[in-house]
Design an enzyme around this catalytic site. Structure first.
Site, mmCIF file in Angstrom:
data_model
loop_
_atom_site.group_PDB
_atom_site.id
_atom_site.type_symbol
_atom_site.label_atom_id
_atom_site.label_comp_id
_atom_site.label_asym_id
_atom_site.label_seq_id
_atom_site.Cartn_x
_atom_site.Cartn_y
_atom_site.Cartn_z
ATOM 1 N N SER A 15 0.870 -1.181 0.000
ATOM 2 C CA SER A 15 0.000 0.000 0.000
ATOM 3 C C SER A 15 0.902 1.223 0.000
ATOM 4 C CB SER A 15 -0.872 0.002 1.261
ATOM 5 O OG SER A 15 -1.264 1.325 1.559
ATOM 6 N N HIS A 40 -1.576 -2.017 -4.079
ATOM 7 C CA HIS A 40 -2.819 -1.787 -3.348
ATOM 8 C C HIS A 40 -3.006 -0.275 -3.228
ATOM 9 C CE1 HIS A 40 -5.808 -2.802 -0.152
ATOM 10 N NE2 HIS A 40 -5.368 -1.691 0.429
ATOM 11 N N ASP A 42 -5.204 2.864 -2.079
ATOM 12 C CA ASP A 42 -6.245 3.170 -1.096
ATOM 13 C C ASP A 42 -7.004 4.441 -1.458
ATOM 14 O OD1 ASP A 42 -5.923 1.108 0.994
ATOM 15 O OD2 ASP A 42 -3.902 1.949 1.185
ATOM 16 N N MET A 44 -10.012 6.957 -0.503
ATOM 17 C CA MET A 44 -10.837 7.361 0.651
ATOM 18 C C MET A 44 -11.626 8.608 0.294
ATOM 19 S SD MET A 44 -8.158 6.868 3.770
ATOM 20 C CE MET A 44 -7.042 5.466 3.832
ATOM 21 N N HIS A 74 -8.600 -0.308 -3.373
ATOM 22 C CA HIS A 74 -9.308 -0.478 -2.099
ATOM 23 C C HIS A 74 -10.203 0.734 -1.911
ATOM 24 C CE1 HIS A 74 -9.061 -1.101 2.534
ATOM 25 N NE2 HIS A 74 -10.274 -1.286 2.046
ATOM 26 N N MET A 76 -12.472 2.737 -0.097
ATOM 27 C CA MET A 76 -13.047 3.064 1.216
ATOM 28 C C MET A 76 -13.967 4.258 1.022
ATOM 29 S SD MET A 76 -9.611 2.353 3.387
ATOM 30 C CE MET A 76 -8.560 2.591 1.979
ATOM 31 N N MET A 145 -10.065 -6.630 7.055
ATOM 32 C CA MET A 145 -9.293 -5.497 7.580
ATOM 33 C C MET A 145 -8.792 -5.815 8.982
ATOM 34 S SD MET A 145 -9.224 -3.031 5.317
ATOM 35 C CE MET A 145 -8.421 -1.834 6.366
ATOM 36 N N ASP A 179 -5.275 -6.633 5.433
ATOM 37 C CA ASP A 179 -4.825 -5.245 5.231
ATOM 38 C C ASP A 179 -4.893 -4.473 6.543
ATOM 39 O OD1 ASP A 179 -4.234 -2.719 4.228
ATOM 40 O OD2 ASP A 179 -6.210 -2.415 3.324
HETATM 41 C C1 DX5 Z 1 -5.947 1.594 5.868
HETATM 42 C C2 DX5 Z 1 -5.566 1.153 4.486
HETATM 43 C C3 DX5 Z 1 -4.376 0.241 4.460
HETATM 44 C C4 DX5 Z 1 -3.165 0.821 5.091
HETATM 45 C C5 DX5 Z 1 -2.002 -0.124 5.093
HETATM 46 O O1 DX5 Z 1 -7.131 2.274 5.827
HETATM 47 O O2 DX5 Z 1 -6.605 0.479 3.871
HETATM 48 O O3 DX5 Z 1 -4.126 -0.228 3.153
HETATM 49 O O4 DX5 Z 1 -2.796 2.006 4.508
HETATM 50 O O5 DX5 Z 1 -0.933 0.508 5.714
HETATM 51 P P1 DX5 Z 1 -0.214 -0.116 7.002
HETATM 52 O O6 DX5 Z 1 0.390 -1.401 6.551
HETATM 53 O O7 DX5 Z 1 0.764 0.917 7.366
HETATM 54 O O8 DX5 Z 1 -1.274 -0.334 8.036
HETATM 55 ZN ZN ZN Z 2 -6.085 -0.652 2.074
#
Ligand code: DX5
Ligand code: ZN
Length: 230
Positions: A15, A40, A42, A44, A74, A76, A145, A179
């Protein structure tokens, strides 16, 4: 593009959330050069989680810089249905939505597939694993998660491992992604529980030797897979 899953083999998807986002393309390339199997990414929206990152316009710019790299989105975001076509057009390979974010997961899965992407579904820590059971046959992978989604660098929740073991026992061949807080010091829990797709953010991007960190985690998971009866 073939999905980096199946075949009961560990895959590592860094990520890039906690990397230098002003250098996103080169950070992604650095992860691939360090032996990552996929990326990956992310996304948001400030509603489903209390944070903002980036959306499909950024993915569209990344795509030509990283040809052939599998993008694990991912999502979110609330109402994940609304970004499916944009992400497909931007060049995303798969779309992981959160079970909690939609009223109609089955339609969401159908739309993701119709748009030509792999469909993955994830659950937050407070969501019971049972909700995934009716969806397992419809998706390509599930995500458990191990932190509350929203931020990188949080503490790994080992108490999520029974969710993974539950799924692994029921579905021998299912790809299960984990994750949140996954690092060389927590990877053994994930491996023992039966996870095969490993997302790791800060532990990899901040590592002095990301290649070594990725290889170490992959070896631990592959050893656990080999011990599992076929
Ligand atoms: C959290 C994300 C993860 C996260 C992973 O909301 O979905 O992908 O960034 O990072 P680490 O490994 O630092 O928790
Ligand atoms: Zn993630």
């Amino acid at each position: 593009m073939a999905a980096p899953c199946g075949g009961k083999k560990c895959r590592i998807g860094p990520s890039i959330l906690n990397s230098d986002l002003s250098e996103l393309a080169s950070e992604c390339q650095r992860m691939m050069d360090s032996g990552a199997d996929y990326l990956h990414l992310d996304v948001m929206d400030g509603q489903f989680v209390p944070n903002l990152t980036f959306g499909h316009p950024v993915v569209k710019c990344l795509r030509p810089k990283l040809p052939g790299v599998f993008f694990d989105m991912h999502m979110m975001v609330q109402k994940p249905e609304q970004w499916i076509q944009n992400m497909a057009d931007a060049g995303a390979n798969q779309y992981t939505f959160h079970y909690e974010a939609t009223d109609d997961p089955t339609t969401c899965i159908r739309k993701i597939r119709e748009a030509g992407m792999k469909a993955w579904v994830g659950i937050k820590p407070k969501t019971a694993v049972d909700v995934l059971v009716p969806l397992v046959d419809l998706v390509d992978m599930v995500l458990i998660m191990t932190v509350e989604p929203g931020f990188g660098g949080q503490k790994f929740m080992a108490d999520m491992m029974p969710k993974i073991s539950f799924l692994r026992e029921k579905y021998t061949d299912l790809d299960i992604e984990v994750d949140g807080g996954v690092s060389p010091s927590t990877i053994q829990h994930c491996a023992d529980a039966g996870a095969t797709m490993i997302v790791s953010g800060s532990a990899v991007v901040n590592s002095e030797n990301p290649k070594e960190t990725i290889t170490y985690m992959r070896d631990i998971v592959n050893q656990a897979i080999q011990k599992t009866p076929a």
